[in-house]
Motif scaffolding. Structure first.
Motif, short mmCIF file in Angstrom:
data_model
loop_
_atom_site.label_atom_id
_atom_site.label_comp_id
_atom_site.label_asym_id
_atom_site.label_seq_id
_atom_site.Cartn_x
_atom_site.Cartn_y
_atom_site.Cartn_z
N ASN A 198 44.20 30.38 33.86
CA ASN A 198 42.98 30.88 34.49
C ASN A 198 42.07 31.62 33.51
O ASN A 198 41.69 32.78 33.75
CB ASN A 198 43.32 31.78 35.69
CG ASN A 198 42.21 31.77 36.73
OD1 ASN A 198 41.22 31.05 36.58
ND2 ASN A 198 42.37 32.56 37.77
N ASN B 296 45.60 38.50 44.20
CA ASN B 296 44.44 39.38 44.38
C ASN B 296 44.82 40.76 44.88
O ASN B 296 43.95 41.58 45.11
CB ASN B 296 43.44 38.75 45.34
CG ASN B 296 42.61 37.68 44.66
OD1 ASN B 296 42.78 37.45 43.46
ND2 ASN B 296 41.74 37.04 45.39
N GLY C 240 50.50 33.54 48.10
CA GLY C 240 50.29 33.47 46.65
C GLY C 240 48.93 34.04 46.26
O GLY C 240 48.82 34.81 45.30
N GLY C 241 47.89 33.68 47.02
CA GLY C 241 46.55 34.22 46.76
C GLY C 241 46.52 35.72 47.02
O GLY C 241 45.90 36.48 46.27
N ASN C 242 47.20 36.16 48.06
CA ASN C 242 47.28 37.61 48.37
C ASN C 242 47.92 38.37 47.22
O ASN C 242 47.45 39.44 46.84
CB ASN C 242 48.12 37.88 49.63
CG ASN C 242 47.54 37.31 50.92
OD1 ASN C 242 48.20 37.32 51.94
ND2 ASN C 242 46.32 36.80 50.88
N ALA D 112 52.78 31.95 40.57
CA ALA D 112 53.86 32.42 41.44
C ALA D 112 54.40 31.22 42.22
O ALA D 112 53.63 30.47 42.83
CB ALA D 112 53.34 33.48 42.40
N GLU E 42 39.57 45.07 47.10
CA GLU E 42 40.51 44.04 47.50
C GLU E 42 40.14 42.62 47.10
O GLU E 42 41.00 41.76 47.07
CB GLU E 42 40.78 44.11 49.02
CG GLU E 42 39.53 44.13 49.87
CD GLU E 42 39.82 44.23 51.37
OE1 GLU E 42 40.85 44.83 51.73
OE2 GLU E 42 39.04 43.68 52.16
N TYR F 222 25.80 33.94 52.91
CA TYR F 222 25.96 35.38 52.75
C TYR F 222 26.80 35.68 51.53
O TYR F 222 27.57 34.84 51.07
CB TYR F 222 26.56 36.04 53.99
CG TYR F 222 28.00 35.67 54.31
CD1 TYR F 222 28.30 34.79 55.33
CD2 TYR F 222 29.07 36.25 53.62
CE1 TYR F 222 29.62 34.47 55.66
CE2 TYR F 222 30.38 35.94 53.93
CZ TYR F 222 30.65 35.05 54.95
OH TYR F 222 31.95 34.74 55.26
N HIS G 67 36.26 48.67 55.69
CA HIS G 67 37.50 49.41 55.85
C HIS G 67 37.21 50.87 55.50
O HIS G 67 37.46 51.33 54.39
CB HIS G 67 38.59 48.85 54.92
CG HIS G 67 38.74 47.36 54.99
ND1 HIS G 67 38.95 46.69 56.17
CD2 HIS G 67 38.74 46.41 54.03
CE1 HIS G 67 39.07 45.39 55.93
NE2 HIS G 67 38.94 45.20 54.63
N GLY H 190 50.32 33.75 35.19
CA GLY H 190 51.27 32.68 35.46
C GLY H 190 51.11 32.23 36.91
O GLY H 190 50.27 32.76 37.64
N SER I 57 41.16 39.75 56.57
CA SER I 57 40.41 39.09 57.66
C SER I 57 40.52 37.57 57.57
O SER I 57 40.31 36.89 58.55
CB SER I 57 38.94 39.50 57.61
OG SER I 57 38.84 40.89 57.62
N GLY J 160 37.85 33.78 41.65
CA GLY J 160 39.09 33.74 40.88
C GLY J 160 39.68 32.34 40.76
O GLY J 160 40.30 32.01 39.74
N ALA K 216 44.45 29.02 49.09
CA ALA K 216 43.59 28.38 50.10
C ALA K 216 42.12 28.37 49.68
O ALA K 216 41.28 27.87 50.41
CB ALA K 216 43.75 29.10 51.43
N GLY K 217 41.82 28.94 48.53
CA GLY K 217 40.43 28.95 48.07
C GLY K 217 39.53 29.86 48.87
O GLY K 217 38.32 29.66 48.91
N THR K 218 40.08 30.90 49.49
CA THR K 218 39.24 31.83 50.26
C THR K 218 38.79 33.03 49.42
O THR K 218 38.12 33.92 49.92
CB THR K 218 39.96 32.39 51.50
OG1 THR K 218 41.05 33.21 51.07
CG2 THR K 218 40.48 31.28 52.40
N GLY K 219 39.17 33.04 48.15
CA GLY K 219 38.80 34.15 47.28
C GLY K 219 37.29 34.33 47.23
O GLY K 219 36.53 33.36 47.31
#
Ligand code: FAD
Lengths: 310, 500
Positions: free
Chosen positions: B474, B169, B164-166, B227, B437, B358, B393, B225, B156, B101, B94-97
């Motif tokens: 990548n 990362n 896949g991103g989770n 996923a 994270e 930010y 956290h 690779g 969050s 990355g 989703a490009g939220t990295g």
């Protein structure tokens, strides 16, 4: 604190340096702990030197939920030391810490204690060319760089000789009870309970370990009584000699095989009376595993003869 | 370089692939369009600009064609086509990295996995669910809740980020304190390697024979690779939940309470701290019911069986009071609980209301050092004239200093980067690590040498090389140049004339 310009994982421990020198850089070499988990059928040629990792608990930090321990330490010594501070880790009993990590098998309370590999936060090992290498980090949460602790855990000493690890520890629950239930469907038991620490089944009897606040343990025991005859504070069943891992949803297929077994419900580790035929890994996984081995130990000098992918 | 119309490309692809502008059309794009579908291979400037970024503050990305595969076979085809043209690829969720990355370097093919978003199979007996990587994290938990389960890691960004991103990362979230981060929950990953080969890493068994390649893949930031299928664990929904909000007169008191709670042998589901600046921002944004006058608030969530939840709630309140808590509030009902969490989870949205830009940082320190390092972070921000807010956290020592700035102001981003670098150094000096994270990506690549020695980095590179000997998946991330195979060449070896 580190000096400016010095990398954090490089704190020099002369004991580890000596071990690295002993492993050396050239000749075939094998590592042994107490040989309690020695891979079956693995025989060493006469020209293979055998080394042992250094031992000792370096530091236990209960408030950080971490223990730094050298690989040659016995698991039972570690367990006793952690228990003094009210904590534990998921390594199965017996043998050495290094052996438990090299093999990577989980303890029978895997549901409640987590897996061995998930508990390894940092690993230090001696590489095939005699260097001291570190991966992971000295805290409970870390995604800095590739996950070498996972790769090394369960690699049977074929990628590097683990000499020190930092393990995540956990508090020992206030109460812990092992109970058995006769003639209940083990999956019904598993679904009824909230995060039991263990559910074992031998085709007839189901054993559970319940841990936590005494009121909760009692209420869970009460729930079980609705399913059949419950006996609390029982011994665990004798495990059969052949240990395998199958899909947790498939354990009922063992019933048809006619041989004795004990199965870990929700995990799929089974101990069977008769050995099961070996299922080879996919060829693509074998190929990739070989490439990993070639990168980490190009001459094949570490634990020669062991091929975890076969 | 002029934007090319795909329609032209498509029209011409059977014959001489030429666009209406008489530009020579890239044969690679034609092959991609053939293997997927023309509308799922975008080369227009809008798409390429959009996919040149992720949620991080880093610019400088340059995207090649953007592909949206819908099947394993299409992902394999993309890899093979890329290989045959000597082109790199970058996987994308989703490009939220936040570490850059998914930022494409050197005009690689961007492979968006967003359209592979099916929940494939739920196996309650095995406590596993198979999903495609484009499934959105929160969608998965919502789907599982009625069955009595959820997916535990809850970044969050969970309303948008993908499994896949989770996985790439090894993402965490507030509730990972008790349940563990992503790698604890991933049992298998189907991966397409650089040459199009498919490997199944891990499997439905708990202990798969051979190396733990699944474990090595989780957290590899898209560099080993793509996923294409993931099996993750189902976590039982807790029978009881209790949420407490503790207010403190100093940030140090909040931090020390966290250490004391853990030292007392409790592992709450979540232990989150917010300082006053962020708390006020959140209150102005969603009115969650946080005290505006507290220097810090500590949000504690206890989950499990009712007996332990009640007992631990009382102990947490006592520990808080012993450490100077000025207020202890227990959420009376689900509505109050949800409001408190809404506040925590929209913290970043709240920031957007008060500063144009930010930079969200991410380091980990030992819990016992939280108070010291926080004090240092405030001092660093002061020195660099940057506004800092802390929302983190706390339970696992995972700091998230938020540095506010206005990117239009000359020099602002430089001050932010300088402050960020000092925060990293302070965290490492306290015995911490670079990232808890968000990952390394391009953000912290230059700091890797401060945490790892050359031999450590060499071994990370060896792992990467075993998966991708060509350095085409990548490239240019995580491992600093100099320790990394041929990254520099591969970034510069974009065939001439391809993108102008
Ligand atoms: C407001 C906000 C809050 C956040 N909060 C948290 C938080 O609490 N915890 C946390 O951990 N993170 C958090 N993040 C960071 C981010 O959301 C996570 O890193 C998330 O996992 C990224 O998922 P994504 O789908 O957006 O991946 P992307 O950003 O698209 O990609 C991330 C990485 O994964 C790779 N990748 C993506 N899909 C695949 C695939 N199928 N195969 C191989 N590689 C792949 C990419 O190449 C890239 O390297 C937050 C971000 C934002 C913007």
């Amino acid at each position: 604190m580190t000096e400016a310009g010095q990398h954090v994982l490089a704190n020099h421990d002369p004991v580890l340096d000596d071990f690295a020198s002993e492993v050396g850089v050239e000749d075939p070499v094998a590592i042994a702990g107490s040989r309690s988990r020695w891979p079956s059928g693995w025989q060493l040629d006469a020209d293979v030197r055998v080394v042992s990792a250094p031992s000792g608990i370096v530091i236990h930090q209960p408030e950080e939920m971490l223990v730094t321990v050298r690989a040659g330490t016995s698991v039972d010594e570690l367990t006793a030391a952690l228990a003094e501070a009210g904590q534990r880790c998921p390594l199965p009993p017996g043998g050495t810490v290094g052996g438990a990590i090299a093999v990577g098998h989980n303890c029978i309370q895997r549901l409640g204690r987590g897996s061995v590999r998930d508990s390894v936060m940092q690993v230090r090992y001696v590489s095939a060319d005699g260097r001291l290498v570190a991966g992971g980090g000295p805290v409970v949460k870390n995604v800095s760089g590739f996950n070498l602790p996972k790769l090394l855990t369960g690699s049977l000493g074929t990628l590097g000789f683990v000499c020190e690890v930092i393990l995540r520890t956990n508090p020992i629950p206030v109460r812990s009870v092992v109970a058995s239930v006769a003639d209940a469907d083990p999956f019904v038991v598993f679904d009824l309970l909230y995060r039991p620490s263990m559910v074992l089944w031998d085709g007839v009897t189901t054993w559970v370990e319940l841990e936590g606040h005494p009121d909760d343990v009692d209420s869970q025991l009460g729930l079980l009584k609705g399913l059949g005859q419950v006996t609390a504070d029982v011994d665990l069943p004798e495990l059969e000699p052949n240990r395998h891992s199958i899909a947790p949803g498939d354990v009922k297929s063992l019933l048809g095989a006619g041989a004795r077994f004990v199965a870990s419900i929700g995990v799929g580790t089974v101990w069977t009376e008769t050995a099961r035929p070996h299922t080879p890994l996919d060829t693509q996984v074998i190929e990739l595993s070989r490439r990993v081995k070639d990168e980490f130990d190009p001459t094949g000098r570490l634990n020669p003869g062991l091929k975890p992918w076969t | 370089m002029k934007p090319r119309s795909l329609r032209n490309l498509w029209r011409n692809r059977a014959g001489v692939a030429r666009s209406g502008n008489d530009d020579p059309v890239d044969p690679m794009v034609a092959q991609l369009a053939d293997a997927l579908a023309p509308e799922r291979v975008r080369v227009d400037s809008v798409a390429r600009a959009l996919y040149a970024h992720d949620a991080s503050v880093f610019g400088g990305g340059a995207s090649g064609p953007v592909c949206f595969p819908t099947s394993l076979e299409e992902v394999q085809a993309i890899m093979r086509i890329a290989m045959s043209h000597g082109r790199s690829i970058v996987p994308r969720g989703a490009g939220t990295g936040l570490a850059g990355g998914a930022i494409p370097l050197g005009e690689p093919i961007v492979v968006s996995m967003a359209k592979m978003d099916r929940i494939i199979d739920i196996d309650p007996a095995g406590r596993v669910v198979w999903v495609e990587p484009g499934v959105v994290n929160l969608d998965l938990s919502r789907h599982l809740r009625p069955l009595g389960f959820h997916y535990a890691p809850d970044p969050s960004s969970q309303q948008v980020c993908t499994i896949g991103g989770n996985v790439a990362n090894n993402s965490g979230g507030p509730h990972c304190l008790a349940y563990g981060v992503t790698d604890v929950h991933v049992v298998a990953v189907e991966v397409v390697l650089v040459d199009g080969t498919v490997v199944m890493l891990g499997g439905s068994c708990d202990e798969v024979d051979g190396y733990d390649l699944r474990g090595a893949f989780v957290g590899s930031e898209g560099m080993l690779g793509i996923a294409t299928k993931v099996a993750v664990r189902l976590t039982q929904n807790p029978p009881a939940v209790k949420t407490l909000l503790l207010s403190f007169g100093t940030v140090a008191d909040a931090a020390n309470s966290v250490s004391a709670i853990i030292a007392a042998g409790m592992v709450p589901a979540a232990l989150e701290v917010m300082d006053q600046k962020i708390t006020v921002a959140v209150e102005n944004f969603v009115n969650a019911g946080y005290p505006r006058d507290a220097a810090a608030v500590l949000l504690v969530e206890l989950e499990g069986m009712p007996g332990s939840v009640e007992a631990d709630a009382a102990r947490v309140a006592d520990i808080g009071r012993d450490h100077g808590a000025t207020g202890v509030r227990v959420a009376a009902d689900d509505a109050e609980r949800e409001a408190l969490w809404k506040g925590r989870k929209t913290a970043f949205g709240a920031i957007a209301q008060i500063a144009p830009d930010y930079y969200l940082h991410d380091t980990v320190v030992p819990r016992g050092r939280l108070a010291d390092v926080l004090a240092e972070i405030y001092a660093i921000a002061d020195r660099h004239d940057v506004v800092v807010m802390n929302v983190f956290h706390a339970g696992d020592g995972n700091l998230h200093p938020l540095l506010l700035f206005d990117g239009r102001e000359p020099g602002a981003i430089d001050r932010v980067h300088a402050a960020g670098a000092e925060i990293v150094r302070a965290s490492l000096a306290a015995g911490g690590v670079l990232s808890g994270e968000h990952g390394i990506g391009i953000e912290k690549q230059m700091h890797m040498g401060a945490m790892f020695g050359p031999d450590d980095l060499d071994h990370q590179e060896r792992l990467r090389r075993a998966f991708d000997p060509y350095c085409r998946v990548n490239p240019g991330k995580v491992i600093p140049a100099g320790h990394s195979c041929a990254d520099i060449q591969s970034l510069r070896s974009v065939p001439t004339g391809v993108w102008g």
